[in-house]
Design an enzyme around this catalytic site. Structure first.
Site, PDB file in Angstrom:
ATOM      1  N   SER A 127       0.836  -1.206   0.000  1.00  0.00           N
ATOM      2  CA  SER A 127       0.000   0.000   0.000  1.00  0.00           C
ATOM      3  C   SER A 127       0.874   1.261   0.000  1.00  0.00           C
ATOM      4  O   SER A 127       0.535   2.252  -0.651  1.00  0.00           O
ATOM      5  CB  SER A 127      -0.964   0.009   1.186  1.00  0.00           C
ATOM      6  OG  SER A 127      -0.278   0.194   2.394  1.00  0.00           O
ATOM      7  N   MET A 134      10.952  -6.677   4.402  1.00  0.00           N
ATOM      8  CA  MET A 134      11.226  -7.406   5.640  1.00  0.00           C
ATOM      9  C   MET A 134      12.578  -8.123   5.672  1.00  0.00           C
ATOM     10  O   MET A 134      12.810  -8.971   6.529  1.00  0.00           O
ATOM     11  CB  MET A 134      10.083  -8.383   5.929  1.00  0.00           C
ATOM     12  CG  MET A 134       8.785  -7.662   6.248  1.00  0.00           C
ATOM     13  SD  MET A 134       9.012  -6.407   7.541  1.00  0.00           S
ATOM     14  CE  MET A 134       7.333  -5.910   7.873  1.00  0.00           C
ATOM     15  N   LEU A 161      19.169  -5.476   5.109  1.00  0.00           N
ATOM     16  CA  LEU A 161      20.266  -5.280   4.152  1.00  0.00           C
ATOM     17  C   LEU A 161      21.594  -5.247   4.911  1.00  0.00           C
ATOM     18  O   LEU A 161      21.652  -4.791   6.059  1.00  0.00           O
ATOM     19  CB  LEU A 161      20.050  -3.963   3.393  1.00  0.00           C
ATOM     20  CG  LEU A 161      18.778  -3.928   2.524  1.00  0.00           C
ATOM     21  CD1 LEU A 161      18.428  -2.497   2.127  1.00  0.00           C
ATOM     22  CD2 LEU A 161      18.924  -4.822   1.293  1.00  0.00           C
ATOM     23  N   HIS A 220       8.680   3.245   9.000  1.00  0.00           N
ATOM     24  CA  HIS A 220       8.540   2.307  10.111  1.00  0.00           C
ATOM     25  C   HIS A 220       7.277   2.664  10.904  1.00  0.00           C
ATOM     26  O   HIS A 220       7.040   3.844  11.190  1.00  0.00           O
ATOM     27  CB  HIS A 220       9.778   2.381  11.016  1.00  0.00           C
ATOM     28  CG  HIS A 220       9.748   1.392  12.131  1.00  0.00           C
ATOM     29  ND1 HIS A 220      10.004   0.049  11.937  1.00  0.00           N
ATOM     30  CD2 HIS A 220       9.443   1.536  13.443  1.00  0.00           C
ATOM     31  CE1 HIS A 220       9.878  -0.581  13.087  1.00  0.00           C
ATOM     32  NE2 HIS A 220       9.529   0.292  14.026  1.00  0.00           N
ATOM     33  N   GLU A 252       0.877   6.695   7.321  1.00  0.00           N
ATOM     34  CA  GLU A 252       2.121   6.414   6.588  1.00  0.00           C
ATOM     35  C   GLU A 252       2.036   6.931   5.158  1.00  0.00           C
ATOM     36  O   GLU A 252       3.001   7.456   4.614  1.00  0.00           O
ATOM     37  CB  GLU A 252       2.387   4.902   6.549  1.00  0.00           C
ATOM     38  CG  GLU A 252       2.785   4.302   7.875  1.00  0.00           C
ATOM     39  CD  GLU A 252       3.076   2.813   7.763  1.00  0.00           C
ATOM     40  OE1 GLU A 252       3.575   2.346   6.727  1.00  0.00           O
ATOM     41  OE2 GLU A 252       2.789   2.086   8.728  1.00  0.00           O
TER      42      GLU A 252
END
Ligand code: GAR
Length: 192
Positions: free
Chosen positions: A21, A95, A98, A114, A179
């Site tokens: 989204s 998820m 890195l 976040h 968000e």
């Protein structure tokens, strides 16, 4: 982040693992004239990520890397990013963690959203933790990605009140809507 040169939009990759989204919201934002970015690559660690459908819907290149061998995967991602002239990486519900080496290579050019008011609730289950702790507010944060999980410099935050009726599902929904506003605002901020 360097200033925008002329009217050229900054080529951006969005890394996802799920619903996407935030990805869709960023794609819509990128199409606005004043947006400093274009979304040129959708990258996922799984072909089950629902958000991959936006690749077809908006005709954007997609790539899936399973991350089984992190070192070679990141090497291949670096090659791809260089080839496609990607200058910004937006993590949006991605998820996988890195490596420090990868992050160093793109220092200051990877940002993440976040679902908490960092530095509170790094990691997972942020809404449940906020409710269990009887917090009055929840929210979300866009921050630069560094080798330390959810700890890079904060670009922007937005908060909302947790109501007595909220559970982690209802709170997640509210924060998700927040968000969508925050991510594009934070991108405008870093290029202003
Ligand atoms: C979002 O709530 C995002 O903040 C969170 O995953 C969700 C992805 O939703 N990210 C993290 O928890 C990263 N630590 P989306 O796939 O619908 O954008």
């Amino acid at each position: 982040m360097e200033k925008l040169i002329g009217l050229k939009k900054v080529k951006t990759a969005v890394f996802i693992s799920g619903t996407g989204s935030n990805l869709e919201n960023l794609i819509k934002f990128s199409k606005i004239k004043k947006s400093p970015i274009s979304i040129d690559l959708i990258l996922s660690n799984t072909n089950e990520a629902k958000g991959l459908k936006y690749s077809n819907q908006y005709i954007i290149k997609k790539k899936i890397f399973d991350f089984k061998d992190i070192k070679s995967t990141e090497k291949n991602i670096q090659i791809l990013i260089k080839k496609d002239n990607i200058k910004l990486i937006c993590l949006a519900g991605f998820m996988k963690i890195l490596s420090a080496n990868f992050i160093k290579k793109f220092n200051g050019k990877i940002i993440n959203i976040h679902p908490s008011l960092l530095p509170k609730y790094k990691g997972l289950n942020t809404h449940k933790r906020a409710i269990n702790n009887k917090d009055k507010f929840a929210g979300c944060t866009v921050h630069y990605v560094t080798a330390k999980l959810d700890s890079g410099k904060i670009i922007m935050q937005k908060k909302i009140k947790i109501s007595a009726k909220d559970n982690s599902t209802s709170l997640a929904k509210k924060v998700r809507n927040l968000e969508h506003k925050l991510y594009s605002a934070a991108i405008m901020k870093i290029f202003s």
